[in-house]
Design a protein around this motif. Structure first.
Motif, short mmCIF file in Angstrom:
data_model
loop_
_atom_site.label_atom_id
_atom_site.label_comp_id
_atom_site.label_asym_id
_atom_site.label_seq_id
_atom_site.Cartn_x
_atom_site.Cartn_y
_atom_site.Cartn_z
N GLY A 293 -47.50 -12.95 30.64
CA GLY A 293 -46.82 -11.74 30.29
C GLY A 293 -46.58 -10.86 31.32
N ALA A 294 -46.49 -11.38 32.62
CA ALA A 294 -46.30 -10.62 33.83
C ALA A 294 -44.88 -9.76 34.16
CB ALA A 294 -46.55 -11.42 35.09
N ARG A 295 -44.83 -8.64 34.49
CA ARG A 295 -43.38 -7.98 34.72
C ARG A 295 -43.26 -7.49 35.98
NH1 ARG A 295 -42.81 -11.19 31.35
NH2 ARG A 295 -41.91 -10.78 29.13
N THR A 296 -44.21 -6.79 36.53
CA THR A 296 -43.97 -6.11 37.71
C THR A 296 -44.49 -7.13 39.06
OG1 THR A 296 -46.51 -5.31 37.93
CG2 THR A 296 -44.99 -3.97 36.81
N PRO A 297 -43.83 -6.84 40.16
CA PRO A 297 -44.18 -7.54 41.28
C PRO A 297 -45.68 -7.93 41.36
CG PRO A 297 -42.45 -6.19 41.83
CD PRO A 297 -43.10 -5.71 40.65
N PRO A 298 -46.60 -7.03 41.38
CA PRO A 298 -48.14 -7.42 41.58
C PRO A 298 -48.74 -8.30 40.37
CG PRO A 298 -47.93 -5.23 41.24
CD PRO A 298 -46.41 -5.67 41.46
N GLU A 299 -48.00 -8.18 39.33
CA GLU A 299 -48.63 -8.87 38.18
C GLU A 299 -48.21 -10.39 38.26
OE1 GLU A 299 -48.53 -5.68 34.49
OE2 GLU A 299 -46.71 -6.95 34.81
#
Length: 332
Positions: A293-299
């Protein structure tokens, strides 16, 4: 050697500069499950202060007690075994009947801890060979695939420094997170981006940046079974050049950002223009990373490194399902 053990060596060097007596313990062998892998280290100072860990705490407590009792005033390296029987195994946090061996090494100037750290700070991989009869140490560059601890009747050979390598194509925002996290996981990281608008502003401590073309960089990088190549530019002129060489190499992980639709187009290009076969194309992880479910760059960086870690250890985990692009939610 992972970053936890590197920090132990840094603490050891500080103690030695203070002229404290220090004993370094290295795990040389285990039977059954063990809290830390072979090669992990623990250090005990002459007053019982400890750095590092080789168990859940019981072995460390025993070492501290031995120091305070004067039982670790060693003149030369000595092998110590814990947990042979069920009672000891329980006491030392090992599985019933398990065993853990530690090579205890009294450190001296001949141990070359400062020189070892200096080489590691330069990003080198180092073989440290300890002579058991005298405690003398020889440092050398290891063979490329030599990363296994070896113990004989006369010597203990350990390997230090980055044992995994990561080549990232593209110097964008996500690369900064991916590179930083990879360093913490003991990767030697190289970034390739010939685009001035990205490379000029890129800066991550401990990471090398090159502006050569990706295919040339991959060939020079010479990926082996401890190497990963990740393409993150979204630009076929750059990503495809890297992938066409990386997929022919022994790299344990090759991935590219983008949706499943774009991955299909990419594979068609690689087959048509660069002659890659089905077996080579099947090695491409794309969309790259695990579906968390990653959305942001670090995720997204976390998702990529989680998948790489699973591949390193041979753990079979499903990759990203259809529609997940590992690119901030963009499935295009």
């Amino acid at each position: 050697m992972d970053n936890v053990d590197l920090n132990v060596l840094r603490q050891v060097a500080s103690w030695l500069r203070e002229e404290r007596r220090v004993v370094l313990g290295t795990i040389t062998r285990t039977w059954g499950s063990a809290p830390r892998p072979i090669g992990s280290v623990v250090a005990v100072r002459d007053d019982g202060q400890i750095a590092g860990s080789v168990s859940g705490g019981c072995i460390e407590d025993d070492l501290i007690a031995k120091v305070r009792e004067g039982a670790l005033r060693l003149r030369k390296p000595e092998l110590l075994r814990y947990g042979v029987g069920a009672e000891e195994a329980t006491r030392f946090g090992l599985p019933c009947g398990g065993t853990l061996e530690l090579m205890l090494e009294p450190l001296t100037p001949a141990s070359q801890i400062e020189e070892l750290l200096a080489r590691l700070d330069r990003g080198e991989r180092v073989q440290r060979e300890l002579e058991l009869a005298s405690g003398a140490v020889r440092l050398a560059a290891p063979a490329r695939d030599a990363d296994v601890l070896r113990l004989s009747d006369t010597h203990l050979s350990t390997h230090h420094g980055p044992q995994w390598r990561l080549l990232i194509i593209g110097a964008g925002q996500m690369t900064q997170y991916l590179a930083g996290m990879a360093l913490a996981l003991d990767y030697q990281v190289l970034i390739c981006d010939p685009r001035e608008e990205y490379a000029d502003g890129f800066a991550v401590a401990g990471v090398q940046l090159t502006r050569e073309m990706p295919d040339d960089v991959v060939l020079r990088f010479a990926p082996d079974g401890h190497s990963a190549v990740i393409a993150l530019t979204h630009d076929p002129k750059l990503d495809d050049l890297a992938l066409m060489e990386a997929l022919k190499s022994p790299a344990f992980y090759v991935g590219a950002i983008g949706s499943r639709v774009n991955q299909g187009k990419r594979k068609a290009r690689l087959a048509e223009h660069f002659g890659l076969g089905e077996a080579e194309l099947a090695r491409l992880h794309g969309p790259v990373g695990l579906h968390i479910g990653a959305r942001t760059p670090p995720e997204i960086a976390l998702a990529i490194l989680a998948h790489m870690t699973a591949e390193r250890y041979g753990v079979q985990i499903g990759a990203t399902p259809s529609g997940y692009g590992a690119d901030g939610g963009c499935a295009v």
